[in-house]
Design a protein around this motif. Structure first.
Motif, PDB file in Angstrom:
ATOM      1  N   ASN A 583       0.812  -1.224   0.000  1.00  0.00           N
ATOM      2  CA  ASN A 583       0.000   0.000   0.000  1.00  0.00           C
ATOM      3  C   ASN A 583       0.839   1.265   0.000  1.00  0.00           C
ATOM      4  O   ASN A 583       0.397   2.307   0.482  1.00  0.00           O
ATOM      5  N   GLY A 584       2.069   1.158  -0.505  1.00  0.00           N
ATOM      6  CA  GLY A 584       2.931   2.325  -0.533  1.00  0.00           C
ATOM      7  C   GLY A 584       3.030   2.903  -1.940  1.00  0.00           C
ATOM      8  O   GLY A 584       2.311   2.490  -2.852  1.00  0.00           O
ATOM      9  N   LYS A 585       3.910   3.892  -2.091  1.00  0.00           N
ATOM     10  CA  LYS A 585       4.091   4.540  -3.385  1.00  0.00           C
ATOM     11  C   LYS A 585       5.575   4.771  -3.610  1.00  0.00           C
ATOM     12  O   LYS A 585       6.346   4.885  -2.651  1.00  0.00           O
ATOM     13  N   ILE A 586       5.993   4.865  -4.870  1.00  0.00           N
ATOM     14  CA  ILE A 586       7.378   5.242  -5.165  1.00  0.00           C
ATOM     15  C   ILE A 586       7.375   6.275  -6.282  1.00  0.00           C
ATOM     16  O   ILE A 586       6.628   6.152  -7.257  1.00  0.00           O
ATOM     17  N   GLU A 587       8.154   7.337  -6.079  1.00  0.00           N
ATOM     18  CA  GLU A 587       8.284   8.377  -7.097  1.00  0.00           C
ATOM     19  C   GLU A 587       9.769   8.681  -7.261  1.00  0.00           C
ATOM     20  O   GLU A 587      10.566   8.334  -6.390  1.00  0.00           O
ATOM     21  N   VAL A 588      10.101   9.327  -8.356  1.00  0.00           N
ATOM     22  CA  VAL A 588      11.518   9.586  -8.599  1.00  0.00           C
ATOM     23  C   VAL A 588      11.736  11.010  -9.102  1.00  0.00           C
ATOM     24  O   VAL A 588      10.902  11.578  -9.798  1.00  0.00           O
ATOM     25  N   GLU A 589      12.856  11.582  -8.654  1.00  0.00           N
ATOM     26  CA  GLU A 589      13.300  12.868  -9.192  1.00  0.00           C
ATOM     27  C   GLU A 589      14.751  12.660  -9.602  1.00  0.00           C
ATOM     28  O   GLU A 589      15.495  11.992  -8.889  1.00  0.00           O
ATOM     29  N   SER A 590      15.126  13.216 -10.741  1.00  0.00           N
ATOM     30  CA  SER A 590      16.502  12.977 -11.172  1.00  0.00           C
ATOM     31  C   SER A 590      16.984  14.062 -12.132  1.00  0.00           C
ATOM     32  O   SER A 590      16.195  14.634 -12.879  1.00  0.00           O
ATOM     33  N   THR A 591      18.265  14.343 -12.049  1.00  0.00           N
ATOM     34  CA  THR A 591      18.892  15.238 -13.019  1.00  0.00           C
ATOM     35  C   THR A 591      20.122  14.518 -13.544  1.00  0.00           C
ATOM     36  O   THR A 591      20.908  13.977 -12.765  1.00  0.00           O
ATOM     37  N   GLU A 592      20.273  14.523 -14.857  1.00  0.00           N
ATOM     38  CA  GLU A 592      21.391  13.804 -15.451  1.00  0.00           C
ATOM     39  C   GLU A 592      22.715  14.374 -14.967  1.00  0.00           C
ATOM     40  O   GLU A 592      22.899  15.589 -14.929  1.00  0.00           O
ATOM     41  N   ASP A 593      23.579  13.464 -14.565  1.00  0.00           N
ATOM     42  CA  ASP A 593      24.914  13.796 -14.073  1.00  0.00           C
ATOM     43  C   ASP A 593      24.904  14.571 -12.750  1.00  0.00           C
ATOM     44  O   ASP A 593      25.906  15.145 -12.362  1.00  0.00           O
ATOM     45  N   VAL A 594      23.785  14.591 -12.055  1.00  0.00           N
ATOM     46  CA  VAL A 594      23.739  15.225 -10.726  1.00  0.00           C
ATOM     47  C   VAL A 594      23.342  14.188  -9.691  1.00  0.00           C
ATOM     48  O   VAL A 594      23.952  14.048  -8.633  1.00  0.00           O
ATOM     49  N   GLY A 595      22.333  13.402 -10.017  1.00  0.00           N
ATOM     50  CA  GLY A 595      21.912  12.365  -9.076  1.00  0.00           C
ATOM     51  C   GLY A 595      20.438  12.032  -9.183  1.00  0.00           C
ATOM     52  O   GLY A 595      19.694  12.660  -9.930  1.00  0.00           O
ATOM     53  N   THR A 596      20.064  11.017  -8.442  1.00  0.00           N
ATOM     54  CA  THR A 596      18.692  10.536  -8.467  1.00  0.00           C
ATOM     55  C   THR A 596      18.173  10.475  -7.037  1.00  0.00           C
ATOM     56  O   THR A 596      18.914  10.157  -6.111  1.00  0.00           O
ATOM     57  N   SER A 597      16.884  10.828  -6.876  1.00  0.00           N
ATOM     58  CA  SER A 597      16.282  10.779  -5.548  1.00  0.00           C
ATOM     59  C   SER A 597      14.963  10.016  -5.645  1.00  0.00           C
ATOM     60  O   SER A 597      14.058  10.417  -6.366  1.00  0.00           O
ATOM     61  N   PHE A 598      14.899   8.877  -4.951  1.00  0.00           N
ATOM     62  CA  PHE A 598      13.656   8.100  -4.912  1.00  0.00           C
ATOM     63  C   PHE A 598      12.874   8.488  -3.668  1.00  0.00           C
ATOM     64  O   PHE A 598      13.431   8.564  -2.574  1.00  0.00           O
ATOM     65  N   LYS A 599      11.585   8.783  -3.864  1.00  0.00           N
ATOM     66  CA  LYS A 599      10.738   9.133  -2.711  1.00  0.00           C
ATOM     67  C   LYS A 599       9.714   8.019  -2.515  1.00  0.00           C
ATOM     68  O   LYS A 599       8.889   7.769  -3.392  1.00  0.00           O
ATOM     69  N   LEU A 600       9.790   7.370  -1.373  1.00  0.00           N
ATOM     70  CA  LEU A 600       8.906   6.256  -1.079  1.00  0.00           C
ATOM     71  C   LEU A 600       7.929   6.626   0.038  1.00  0.00           C
ATOM     72  O   LEU A 600       8.283   7.384   0.937  1.00  0.00           O
TER      73      LEU A 600
END
Lengths: 624, 133
Positions: A583-600
């Motif tokens: 019952n959870g969710k996962i979303e993602v934010e990312s910038t190329e060559d900067v990094g990725t952030s997963f929000k759960l």
């Protein structure tokens, strides 16, 4: 002296009276005689009665002669039309007199003006006729019944009808009505009880008619000798009343039993509210616990909805519109209910609003159903998506292996060169390993989908993170990765522990796998509690990903975006499925060559928190 | 029957590439075979050819499911390549997918001539020859 004084008294008598001789000539009269009978001539002494009253009817003249001759008393009522045209009722009382010694005779006449009495009588009769009230009595001693004309009219009987008690009771409708009148008459006769009842009568012409019967008894020597009373035709009134009662009952059934609608009224001036029983049930309070003021009502409303309700009511008063409000309330036991109320504004003639009148009902079930439906729809559409995805995987990935296998076996059957043959066998082996892997992935996906919430349990987030980090310490060390973990040790989430481990492991390995060769990997892990969920962030400073291009496919199966030998495009797909299964969710934010952030997002473990929250709400209400 | 000068295979599956090459050799399909493992590599390679002023391969066999840049994305970028003989290039989608949505989607691309279902057979290549050469 004596004669003079008598004469004086006669003149001043309180009666209009006169004395005439045997030839009807006036000998004397009181002052009132002239005044009451409206005689203009002030000197009538010596004139005859018939000179003064020329319209005297013949029958009165006969009475005069009779009284003169026999020295008796008689009386007769006569209507006199006065000079102004109005009617006057006069009660003539005539007495003959004779004085033997003086050989004198004549009449003493008193003319009583009974106009007022007559008028009252007529009025009373009229009232009885208009109100349809009749009188009646039964005399047990004489065994006689008397019914007034109106009573007979109500029975639709001829005016000369002779009634007795037994016949009288038979006019009542058989069954409950006749039983009722018989019972009250018996009570009256035996226990001298008066009555006042409403029953149905069947008239002589066979019509049904509602009547009100009031009766009393006359008791002599502890014995009822007579019953008497009034009798009123209340048919019209009663039928309207019964009709209204029926409508009202129907309304009550509709609102109370069927729809559970509560009715209320709010007096704007004294700020008082009036509720019906249903509304007390809806609000979950009892009459003795409710102060019946608008403030007491507002205290029941959920704190977040108070202002909204207040504003809507104010707005409705200003705009003079029918208004509907929806709000939440908190029952005394802490339960949350959804309420809908519709109301209108009632105004004085000058337009000043006086009251709000409304109907209120509980829409919790509808709201819950709506919520459930929405959730169900979401789940269904998600499942539909996964099913499509699954179908695609089957049609594509499995087929790609099977087509390879069939192609390779085709070659193998024709091949004669031994070296080439062994190379084909090796390829065949690779293809079957790939097929096996794909089947394993598929079964993993199906497994996630079918293992529902029941395996969820309270899991400490920080402990889980540290355990996974420990497992891949070697890999992290090799890349000289830095992990900053900022998660409160008290946070517990509802999770399937194996899924949580798999999700965390996948996030860690992804960050390492797609770390930038230009810098040392830094992983930032954070968690915060918001309402009943835990927001978990897993950020790295790696290669990043072009979300505009690949965003839609990021969590798809067999999608890879980097030139990396380890990429299989299965990790995030399974991660997403596992999170959704919890019952959870996962979303993602990312910038190329900067990094990725997963929000759960995870569901927080509720434990005793729920209890505390209710207590807090109650406190809040109490201090208002 | 004529022979094709140059053919291009864009696919990430080594077994498929091996098989296709083998059939092509057996039936003497073409002189030259170019292989790219994903859409991005193919775009880069074809751009290089253009930059050198050479002709593009006249037949491209394109897989749909590939890492980094899939077949659909390749088609978007391919039509933008400024080469004088690009319009003479015939693209065949060659995929293991029996998903009807994929087959349907192919119709949206004018540059695509046909959809060939894996595994590729000598008969498939005969048909291509008949159409192109």
């Amino acid at each position: 002296m004596e004669t003079h004084s008598f004469n004086f008294l006669f003149k001043e008598s309180i009666y209009p009276m006169a004395i005439v001789d045997h030839e009807m000539r006036f000998l004397n009269h009181s002052k009132l005689w002239l005044q009451d009978l409206g005689i203009k001539d002030s000197n009538i002494i010596g004139k005859t009665f018939y000179d003064v009253f020329p319209n005297t009817p013949e029958e009165i003249k006969i009475i005069h002669q009779h009284c003169l001759r026999h020295t008796v008393k008689q009386s007769k009522i006569q209507t006199i039309t006065q000079s102004d045209g109005s009617q006057k009722w006069v009660d003539w009382q005539i007495k003959g007199w004779k004085e033997e010694s003086k050989k004198l005779s004549g009449l003493l006449i008193v003319a009583e003006d009974i106009t007022l009495k007559k008028r009252k009588e007529e009025l009373l009769l009229n009232i009885q006729r208009v109100a349809k009230i009749g009188g009646w009595e039964f005399d047990f001693v004489a065994n006689k019944a008397y019914l007034s004309d109106i009573t007979k009219e109500i029975h639709e009987l001829p005016l000369d009808y002779e009634m007795d008690l037994e016949k009288g009771l038979e006019f009542y409708k058989e069954g409950e009505h006749r039983d009722k009148i018989t019972r009250v008459v018996n009570e009256a006769v035996t226990h001298h009880m008066p009555w006042d009842i409403e029953t149905i009568l069947i008239t002589a012409k066979g019509n049904e008619r509602w009547v009100r019967s009031i009766g009393e008894c006359e008791v002599v020597d502890n014995k009822c000798i007579r019953i008497y009373g009034t009798f009123q035709d209340i048919d019209q009134k009663k039928r309207i009343e019964l009709h209204n009662q029926e409508i009202s009952e129907r309304l009550t059934i509709a609102t109370t039993d069927a729809a559970n609608i509560g009715i209320w009224e709010y007096n704007i001036f004294n700020r008082k509210v009036t509720w019906d029983d249903n509304l007390y049930r809806i609000y979950g309070v009892t009459r003795d616990k409710f102060e019946e003021t608008i403030d007491a009502w507002e205290a029941i409303i959920h704190p977040d909805d108070k202002i909204h309700c207040h504003n809507e009511i104010e707005l409705a008063i200003v705009n003079n519109k029918k208004c509907t409000i929806e709000f939440r309330i908190i029952w005394p036991n802490g339960e949350l209910r959804y309420i809908r109320s519709e109301f209108t504004i009632s105004r004085y003639q000058n337009g000043v609003p006086s009251r709000l009148i409304g109907a209120t009902w509980d829409i919790t079930e509808a709201k819950t159903a709506e919520q459930n439906l929405k959730e169900l729809l979401e789940v269904t559409s998600e499942q539909n998506d996964s099913l499509m995805n699954f179908a695609h995987i089957v049609s594509h990935n499995l087929r790609s292996h099977s087509s390879n296998l069939s192609m390779l076996t085709g070659f193998l059957t024709q091949e004669e060169d031994e070296n080439e043959k062994s190379s084909l066998v090796k390829m065949l082996n690779d293809a079957s390993i790939s097929l096996n892997e794909t089947v394993t992935h598929l079964s993993e996906v199906v497994h996630v989908k079918t293992n529902s919430e029941e395996k969820m349990k309270k899991t400490n987030l920080l402990k889980a993170i540290i355990a996974v980090e420990k497992n891949i310490r070697a890999l992290l060390n090799e890349k000289e990765a830095v992990c900053n973990i900022s998660v409160d040790a008290s946070i517990n989430i509802q999770a399937v522990p194996a899924y949580l481990d798999s999700i965390l492991l996948n996030l860690f390995t992804n960050s390492i796998k797609y770390s930038s060769p230009k810098r040392k990997p830094i992983i930032d892990i954070k968690a915060e509690v918001k309402d009943d969920v835990v927001l978990f962030t897993f950020a790295d400073n790696g290669l990043g990903i072009n979300l505009e291009k690949h965003g839609k496919k990021l969590f798809g199966m067999y999608k890879t975006f980097h030139k990396n030998k380890d990429s299989k495009g299965i990790g995030l797909f399974i991660t997403k499925n596992q999170i959704e299964a919890m019952n959870g969710k996962i979303e993602v934010e990312s910038t190329e060559d900067v990094g990725t952030s997963f929000k759960l997002t995870f569901k927080k473990t509720i434990e005793n928190e729920h209890h505390k929250k209710n207590e807090k709400d109650r406190e809040h209400l109490y201090y208002r | 029957m004529k022979k094709i000068e140059s053919t291009c295979i864009i696919d990430d599956d080594p077994i498929f590439i091996y098989g296709t090459k083998r059939i092509m050799k057996e039936m003497d399909f073409c002189d030259d075979i170019l292989v790219f493992n994903n859409g991005q590599d193919a775009i880069d390679g074809l751009m290089d050819i253009t930059a050198q002023g050479k002709k593009l391969p006249s037949v491209i066999f394109l897989d749909l499911n590939m890492p980094i840049m899939d077949g659909w994305e390749f088609l978007e970028d391919f039509v933008k390549i400024p080469n004088h003989n690009r319009e003479k290039v015939t693209v065949y989608i060659i995929s293991s997918s029996v998903d009807p949505r994929d087959v349907e989607r192919v119709k949206d691309y004018d540059v695509v001539n046909n959809y060939i279902l894996k595994p590729i057979t000598p008969q498939d290549l005969q048909n291509v020859l008949a159409e192109v050469a």
